[in-house]
Motif scaffolding. Structure first.
Motif, short mmCIF file in Angstrom:
data_model
loop_
_atom_site.label_atom_id
_atom_site.label_comp_id
_atom_site.label_asym_id
_atom_site.label_seq_id
_atom_site.Cartn_x
_atom_site.Cartn_y
_atom_site.Cartn_z
N SER A 9 17.23 58.28 63.38
CA SER A 9 15.81 58.65 63.27
C SER A 9 15.01 57.48 62.71
CB SER A 9 15.65 59.94 62.44
OG SER A 9 15.56 59.63 61.08
N GLU A 10 15.62 56.69 61.81
CA GLU A 10 14.94 55.52 61.26
C GLU A 10 14.65 54.49 62.36
OE1 GLU A 10 16.55 51.83 58.64
OE2 GLU A 10 17.18 53.81 57.92
N THR A 13 12.04 55.64 64.95
CA THR A 13 10.69 55.53 64.40
C THR A 13 10.22 54.07 64.45
OG1 THR A 13 11.27 57.30 62.88
CG2 THR A 13 9.23 56.08 62.42
N SER A 16 9.35 53.14 68.04
CA SER A 16 8.09 53.70 68.57
C SER A 16 6.88 53.17 67.82
CB SER A 16 8.14 55.23 68.57
OG SER A 16 8.27 55.66 67.24
N SER A 17 7.09 52.65 66.59
CA SER A 17 5.90 52.13 65.90
C SER A 17 5.75 50.61 66.05
CB SER A 17 5.91 52.53 64.42
OG SER A 17 7.11 52.07 63.83
N ARG A 74 10.21 51.43 75.27
CA ARG A 74 9.06 50.94 74.50
C ARG A 74 8.57 49.60 75.06
NH1 ARG A 74 4.53 52.02 72.26
NH2 ARG A 74 3.96 50.74 70.46
#
Ligand code: 2NL
Length: 360
Positions: A9-10, A13, A16-17, A74
């Motif tokens: 999950s890290e 994130t 995506s950022s 991405r």
């Protein structure tokens, strides 16, 4: 939450950022690079028992694939939005006027334009263009043209002479283009059909005369050439050059040392306040001189007058250019004023042709 699940999950994130491709590449290196966090997890597989590895192997490899896929997705997203913002900012205004290429911004001087126009007209009638030097001998400029030594006709031309040579002979600036025709007769066999446009010089300067000016002469030599041919050629020339369907011409007797008989030619016109029209009206305008080549000239140029005869004419280019294009002051032709040339000059890629139009 397991180690793997929280790392996943890290990383997702972080992916995506990531704001641009540089930031995304840093995330990739930190996760999948040689000493990245996912690579570190993969290395722990070697120390596990087979049972642990059965569970952790697919989980860690699954993490690696998931993160790799997220980075690729991405990357596409960032590339697409970079293209979108370029498309939004880098617009082309197709309504702007076309900037002229340097090769097209120059202008053709009206004299050059008129020489091109009359060359096209005479070329269509089978004439070749002949050229010769501006500096001539007395022999080619006068003697061969039947101006006897010491004859007053020589004084009719205000000649620019060079200093005499030790043998007494003097070079001069040609006072007409006739020496070019003399050279043509001496070097070619009839039939001859040439026009000779070029610079000529006379010591004369006022509102209507400049010391350097332009002439075009024409010469035809053959066995049966006669004045009827000459009249037709001049008539066709005037119609084509002034772009009218009909011109009335008047032939008046005159005198030139090199022709016999000699004639001056007027064309009928209508003079308005600011323009002159041809093919109508009651006024007459003198435009050229002509005649049958004098037998002495033929002899002097190596032709037998009992076998050949011919005709010739001469015309001022500057004057017919002024008439056709409405320029009032002859002197402006030679002042090289850029503003005058921008106004009266012609576009360099519009060649005059009979089919395409001479002055379009
Ligand atoms: C004029 C008259 C003329 C010629 C030029 C010529 C040339 C040779 C032989 C015979 Cl080689 N004639 N040229 C003939 C008649 C008139 O010019 O008023 N020019 C502006």
């Amino acid at each position: 939450m397991s180690n793997i699940a929280s790392l996943e999950s890290e990383l997702l994130t972080a992916v995506s950022s990531a704001k641009d491709e540089v930031a995304l590449e840093a995330v990739r290196v930190a996760a999948l690079g040689k000493s990245g966090s996912v690579s570190a997890l993969l290395k722990t597989l070697g120390a596990m028992t087979p049972d642990e590895r059965k569970v952790q192997g697919p989980a860690i490899n699954g993490l690696k694939d998931k993160v790799g896929a997220a980075i690729a997705a991405r990357k596409d997203e960032l590339a697409a939005s970079a293209l979108d913002s370029r498309l939004a900012s880098e617009t082309v205004d197709v309504t702007l006027p076309v900037r002229e290429a340097p090769a097209e911004s120059g202008r053709v001087h009206p004299i050059s334009q008129v020489i091109d126009e009359l060359t096209a007209i005479f070329a269509d009638m089978g004439f070749a263009v002949a050229e010769g030097p501006d500096i001539e001998t007395d022999d080619y400029n006068f003697t061969k043209l039947n101006f006897p030594e010491g004859h007053p006709a020589r004084e009719m031309h205000d000649t620019f002479y060079f200093n005499p040579k030790p043998d007494g002979s003097r070079l001069l600036l040609r006072t007409h283009t006739s020496p070019v025709q003399v050279r043509t007769m001496l070097s070619q066999k009839p039939p001859i059909r040439v026009i000779c446009p070029g610079r000529t010089y006379r010591s004369d300067s006022d509102q209507t005369h400049t010391p350097m000016f332009h002439q075009v002469e024409g010469l035809v030599i053959d066995k049966g050439s006669h004045l009827g041919h000459l009249k037709w050629i001049l008539q066709e020339f005037c119609k084509a050059f002034f772009e009218v369907d009909n011109v009335n011409m008047r032939f008046r007797p005159s005198f030139f040392p090199f022709t016999e008989p000699s004639l001056e030619v007027d064309i009928q016109c209508k003079r308005g306040k600011d323009e002159i029209r041809f093919g109508e009206g009651e006024d007459w305008l003198e435009i050229l001189g002509c005649g049958m080549v004098h037998p002495n000239v033929l002899k002097n140029c190596g032709l037998d007058p009992d076998e050949y005869q011919g005709f010739a004419w001469g015309m001022g280019i500057d004057r017919i250019a002024m008439l056709k294009y409405g320029m009032h002051d002859l002197r402006a032709f030679f002042e090289a004023d850029q503003r005058w040339l921008d106004h009266y000059g012609f576009r360099p890629l519009d060649f005059p042709t009979l089919a395409g139009g001479l002055s379009s």
